[in-house]
Write a protein that holds these residues in place. Sequence first.
Motif, PDB file in Angstrom:
ATOM      1  N   ALA A  19      78.739  62.427 -59.885  1.00 34.85           N
ATOM      2  CA  ALA A  19      77.684  63.163 -60.124  1.00 34.85           C
ATOM      3  C   ALA A  19      76.456  62.684 -59.238  1.00 34.85           C
ATOM      4  O   ALA A  19      76.343  61.500 -58.793  1.00 34.85           O
ATOM      5  N   ALA A  20      75.621  63.736 -58.741  1.00 32.64           N
ATOM      6  CA  ALA A  20      74.465  63.742 -57.882  1.00 32.64           C
ATOM      7  C   ALA A  20      73.325  64.029 -58.619  1.00 32.64           C
ATOM      8  O   ALA A  20      73.336  64.624 -59.603  1.00 32.64           O
ATOM      9  N   PRO A  21      72.032  63.327 -58.328  1.00 35.84           N
ATOM     10  CA  PRO A  21      70.856  63.743 -58.738  1.00 35.84           C
ATOM     11  C   PRO A  21      70.608  65.343 -58.777  1.00 35.84           C
ATOM     12  O   PRO A  21      71.047  66.166 -57.950  1.00 35.84           O
ATOM     13  N   GLY A  22      69.835  65.727 -60.029  1.00 36.93           N
ATOM     14  CA  GLY A  22      69.590  67.163 -59.879  1.00 36.93           C
ATOM     15  C   GLY A  22      70.533  68.017 -60.609  1.00 36.93           C
ATOM     16  O   GLY A  22      70.597  69.315 -60.147  1.00 36.93           O
ATOM     17  N   GLY A  23      71.618  67.459 -61.119  1.00 38.19           N
ATOM     18  CA  GLY A  23      72.646  68.376 -61.723  1.00 38.19           C
ATOM     19  C   GLY A  23      73.574  68.871 -60.629  1.00 38.19           C
ATOM     20  O   GLY A  23      74.526  69.670 -60.909  1.00 38.19           O
ATOM     21  N   GLY A  24      73.608  67.984 -59.393  1.00 40.09           N
ATOM     22  CA  GLY A  24      74.750  68.326 -58.360  1.00 40.09           C
ATOM     23  C   GLY A  24      75.959  67.500 -58.443  1.00 40.09           C
ATOM     24  O   GLY A  24      76.024  66.431 -59.354  1.00 40.09           O
ATOM     25  N   VAL A  25      76.956  67.803 -57.907  1.00 43.65           N
ATOM     26  CA  VAL A  25      78.271  67.042 -58.079  1.00 43.65           C
ATOM     27  C   VAL A  25      78.992  67.082 -56.543  1.00 43.65           C
ATOM     28  O   VAL A  25      78.884  68.271 -55.855  1.00 43.65           O
ATOM     29  N   PHE A  26      79.454  65.919 -56.312  1.00 44.39           N
ATOM     30  CA  PHE A  26      80.035  65.929 -55.025  1.00 44.39           C
ATOM     31  C   PHE A  26      81.768  65.619 -55.382  1.00 44.39           C
ATOM     32  O   PHE A  26      81.951  64.572 -56.427  1.00 44.39           O
ATOM     33  N   ILE A  27      82.481  66.276 -55.018  1.00 42.19           N
ATOM     34  CA  ILE A  27      83.996  66.106 -55.061  1.00 42.19           C
ATOM     35  C   ILE A  27      84.781  66.218 -53.748  1.00 42.19           C
ATOM     36  O   ILE A  27      84.450  67.168 -52.959  1.00 42.19           O
TER      37      ILE A  27
ATOM     38  N   ILE B 176      88.847  68.221 -48.081  1.00 43.82           N
ATOM     39  CA  ILE B 176      87.988  69.182 -48.288  1.00 43.82           C
ATOM     40  C   ILE B 176      86.878  68.449 -49.143  1.00 43.82           C
ATOM     41  O   ILE B 176      87.089  68.055 -50.147  1.00 43.82           O
ATOM     42  N   ARG B 177      85.609  68.376 -48.683  1.00 44.26           N
ATOM     43  CA  ARG B 177      84.494  67.554 -49.391  1.00 44.26           C
ATOM     44  C   ARG B 177      83.514  68.637 -49.901  1.00 44.26           C
ATOM     45  O   ARG B 177      83.139  69.825 -49.158  1.00 44.26           O
ATOM     46  N   ILE B 178      83.484  68.833 -51.053  1.00 41.03           N
ATOM     47  CA  ILE B 178      82.469  69.763 -51.591  1.00 41.03           C
ATOM     48  C   ILE B 178      81.365  69.377 -52.458  1.00 41.03           C
ATOM     49  O   ILE B 178      81.275  68.288 -52.949  1.00 41.03           O
ATOM     50  N   TYR B 179      80.033  69.926 -52.101  1.00 38.50           N
ATOM     51  CA  TYR B 179      78.869  69.555 -53.028  1.00 38.50           C
ATOM     52  C   TYR B 179      78.442  70.814 -53.498  1.00 38.50           C
ATOM     53  O   TYR B 179      78.175  71.754 -52.856  1.00 38.50           O
ATOM     54  N   ALA B 180      78.302  70.689 -54.848  1.00 36.88           N
ATOM     55  CA  ALA B 180      77.902  71.913 -55.559  1.00 36.88           C
ATOM     56  C   ALA B 180      76.834  71.554 -56.622  1.00 36.88           C
ATOM     57  O   ALA B 180      76.694  70.338 -56.989  1.00 36.88           O
ATOM     58  N   HIS B 181      75.728  72.575 -56.751  1.00 38.07           N
ATOM     59  CA  HIS B 181      74.885  72.608 -57.811  1.00 38.07           C
ATOM     60  C   HIS B 181      74.417  73.968 -58.298  1.00 38.07           C
ATOM     61  O   HIS B 181      75.427  74.787 -57.752  1.00 38.07           O
ATOM     62  N   GLU B 182      73.895  74.156 -59.090  1.00 38.73           N
ATOM     63  CA  GLU B 182      73.434  75.489 -59.412  1.00 38.73           C
ATOM     64  C   GLU B 182      73.245  76.342 -58.383  1.00 38.73           C
ATOM     65  O   GLU B 182      72.058  76.291 -57.838  1.00 38.73           O
ATOM     66  N   GLY B 183      73.966  77.471 -58.400  1.00 34.33           N
ATOM     67  CA  GLY B 183      73.817  78.534 -57.386  1.00 34.33           C
ATOM     68  C   GLY B 183      74.435  78.424 -56.055  1.00 34.33           C
ATOM     69  O   GLY B 183      74.461  79.284 -55.257  1.00 34.33           O
ATOM     70  N   ALA B 184      74.825  77.177 -55.819  1.00 38.94           N
ATOM     71  CA  ALA B 184      75.157  77.008 -54.205  1.00 38.94           C
ATOM     72  C   ALA B 184      76.401  75.802 -54.245  1.00 38.94           C
ATOM     73  O   ALA B 184      76.448  74.900 -55.095  1.00 38.94           O
ATOM     74  N   VAL B 185      77.070  76.174 -53.164  1.00 37.29           N
ATOM     75  CA  VAL B 185      78.423  75.240 -52.734  1.00 37.29           C
ATOM     76  C   VAL B 185      78.488  74.967 -51.527  1.00 37.29           C
ATOM     77  O   VAL B 185      78.413  76.186 -50.538  1.00 37.29           O
ATOM     78  N   PHE B 186      78.502  73.976 -51.117  1.00 43.13           N
ATOM     79  CA  PHE B 186      78.679  73.327 -49.675  1.00 43.13           C
ATOM     80  C   PHE B 186      80.027  72.606 -49.417  1.00 43.13           C
ATOM     81  O   PHE B 186      80.277  71.733 -50.095  1.00 43.13           O
ATOM     82  N   SER B 187      80.916  72.986 -48.578  1.00 43.27           N
ATOM     83  CA  SER B 187      82.171  72.610 -48.168  1.00 43.27           C
ATOM     84  C   SER B 187      82.235  72.245 -46.760  1.00 43.27           C
ATOM     85  O   SER B 187      81.803  73.013 -45.840  1.00 43.27           O
ATOM     86  N   VAL B 188      82.938  71.069 -46.607  1.00 45.44           N
ATOM     87  CA  VAL B 188      83.366  70.593 -44.953  1.00 45.44           C
ATOM     88  C   VAL B 188      84.679  70.309 -44.973  1.00 45.44           C
ATOM     89  O   VAL B 188      85.304  69.505 -45.874  1.00 45.44           O
ATOM     90  N   THR B 189      85.225  70.630 -43.890  1.00 45.03           N
ATOM     91  CA  THR B 189      86.788  70.006 -43.565  1.00 45.03           C
ATOM     92  C   THR B 189      86.702  69.514 -42.235  1.00 45.03           C
ATOM     93  O   THR B 189      86.036  70.282 -41.139  1.00 45.03           O
TER      94      THR B 189
END
Length: 318
Positions: free
Chosen positions: A69-77, A96-109
């Motif tokens: 869990a990340a600050p501000g309601g975000g999640v890293f998986i 695949i690394r993913i960071y998500a929070h309300e309304g947005a998702v960032f993924s990196v491979t």
Amino acid sequence: MTGFAFAVRDGHAQPINIDQAVSAQGELIWVHLPSADDEAADWLHDKGGLSYNIADMLTAAETRPRCDAAPGGGVFINMRGLTSDRMEPSDLLASIRIYAHEGAVFSVTRKQVNGVDAVRARIGEGKIRDPGDLIAAFAAAITEELDPVVADLGDSLDDAEERIDADRVFELRRRVNHVRVQAIGYRRFLNPQRGALEKLATLDVDWLRDDDRLHLSAAADRAARMAEELESIRERSALIHETLTDLRAEQLDQRSLLIAVVALVFLPLTFITGLLGMNVAGIPYAHQPWAFDGVVIVCAALALAISAYFIRRHWFRG
């Protein structure tokens, strides 16, 4: 910066310019970067608006499946999936690394992950509407693709087990070793991936809906089942390898016994011919015309007698 981005508005997904993704409006903004170099880290921080800590987690060199869990309601998986790129035998799955929070998702491979294309197709069909749907789609795509691969490993081991034969020891040992190495490589990441998905399904974040949590739990259950199957394959591979090793040892013992029996048959014959072949005077019947035939008959009789003795004792059967 290479990559792609989608914006989902009113249930419809549209490709957008990656540099305009942060300012775009919609229920979901997905940005995917197919690299993890310094340029990607700088983009994530400078244009993506992510903290240095999150940017470093998304571009780390060595990663295992995890969820935080990340600050501000975000999640890293971080998850691992099949790839068409060349991988090391000990590292068969690409991350695949993913960071998500309300309304947005960032993924990196760093390596191409096959599941990305499947998720990209689903979002283009309008089947993904929010961050929870996107992460659940990734989890489902990765586990669904891995499932038949694990099943094929089990089938290959079944086939090797059915074909166990002394004449195929080396071929079967190579196949069993290959299956065992693959099973260990996949299992190395499936167990922590199951834990990461289970943890994500229980995190207290508003943007994960109940159906998303169900899909994540289903993916975690499938990962757990595959991990158990891989452990069974690993154990069966060890047993089959041991059986093949015993079979090879038994084959060598039988051949060594045959060589020993042949040597014992010819040992007295060698003694007789060596004794009569000495260049000294006084050898009996040396000048008789039937002497050679007599020696051959005696040697043949001895060989037959010794061979008959070993056959009656069943030495040729081991």
